[in-house]
Design an enzyme around this catalytic site. Structure first.
Site, PDB file in Angstrom:
ATOM      1  N   HIS A   1       0.839  -1.212   0.000  1.00 31.74           N
ATOM      2  CA  HIS A   1       0.000   0.000   0.000  1.00 31.74           C
ATOM      3  C   HIS A   1       0.868   1.254   0.000  1.00 31.74           C
ATOM      4  CE1 HIS A   1      -3.094  -2.593   2.360  1.00 31.74           C
ATOM      5  NE2 HIS A   1      -3.598  -2.411   1.150  1.00 31.74           N
TER       6      HIS A   1
ATOM      7  N   ARG B   1      -1.420  -5.806  -8.813  1.00 27.14           N
ATOM      8  CA  ARG B   1      -0.356  -6.743  -8.435  1.00 27.14           C
ATOM      9  C   ARG B   1      -0.113  -7.777  -9.519  1.00 27.14           C
ATOM     10  NH1 ARG B   1      -3.221  -7.910  -2.806  1.00 27.14           N
ATOM     11  NH2 ARG B   1      -4.882  -7.932  -4.330  1.00 27.14           N
TER      12      ARG B   1
ATOM     13  N   SER C   1      -3.124  -7.618   2.733  1.00 22.77           N
ATOM     14  CA  SER C   1      -3.326  -7.544   4.191  1.00 22.77           C
ATOM     15  C   SER C   1      -3.807  -8.887   4.732  1.00 22.77           C
ATOM     16  CB  SER C   1      -4.361  -6.466   4.536  1.00 22.77           C
ATOM     17  OG  SER C   1      -3.922  -5.208   4.113  1.00 22.77           O
TER      18      SER C   1
END
Ligand code: PNS
Length: 159
Positions: A17, A90, A127
């Site tokens: 992030h 990603r 996360s």
């Protein structure tokens, strides 16, 4: 002033992030990191805790502000006069859903989405994965900022 928003759950913020937020802050005059308040999704950290962690780890940028939002992201963008959403991509697996959201957000309100390719160091990072690995004792110290790492281990020891 050129403004952009980096939206997400940030439960908790990772180095992936932070890489995107930092690169966005070099392009835009002001970047808002906006934490989605989602009562339907259970989280490890409260929205207030996530905001506090984000403020700590973005303080050095100078042009990054942290906020939360409810409901549609485009409504938040309209309220704050933010024309661009910045997202990290990603891998190809991210693309389908991100494309749908970008097209929907553009169709709903004309809000543009800028995709940045993530640093390959973080292309596997999320996360959720950080929480899972840390839960079972895996080393995630290289994947989150140091203070987030400390707080994460403390929190996981309590749940
Ligand atoms: O970190 P996440 O959970 O992958 O972030 C997803 C987020 C918050 C960017 C996305 O779910 C979102 O924008 N939610 C707000 C609600 C909304 O606008 N939904 C319509 C998207 S087209």
């Amino acid at each position: 002033m050129r403004r952009a928003v980096c939206p997400g759950s940030f439960d908790p913020v990772t180095l992936g992030h932070l890489d995107i937020v930092g690169r966005a802050s070099a392009i835009y005059d002001e970047v808002t990191v906006a934490v989605l308040v989602n009562k339907k999704k259970s989280s490890l950290f409260t929205v207030e805790e996530r905001i506090e962690l984000l403020r700590e780890v973005t303080a050095h940028y100078g042009n990054v502000v942290v906020d939360s939002f409810h409901g549609l992201l485009v409504d938040y963008c309209r309220t704050k006069d933010i024309p661009v959403i910045v997202k990290g991509l990603r891998a190809i697996s991210d693309f389908d859903y991100e494309l749908q959201m970008a097209q929907m957000n553009h169709g709903l309100a004309g809000v543009e989405t800028l995709f940045m390719t993530t640093n390959p160091l973080y292309s596997f990072l999320s996360s959720s994965l950080v929480k899972e690995v840390a839960t079972y004792g895996g080393d995630v110290s290289g994947l989150v900022p140091p203070h987030v790492h400390t707080v994460l281990l403390e929190r996981l020891a309590r749940v």
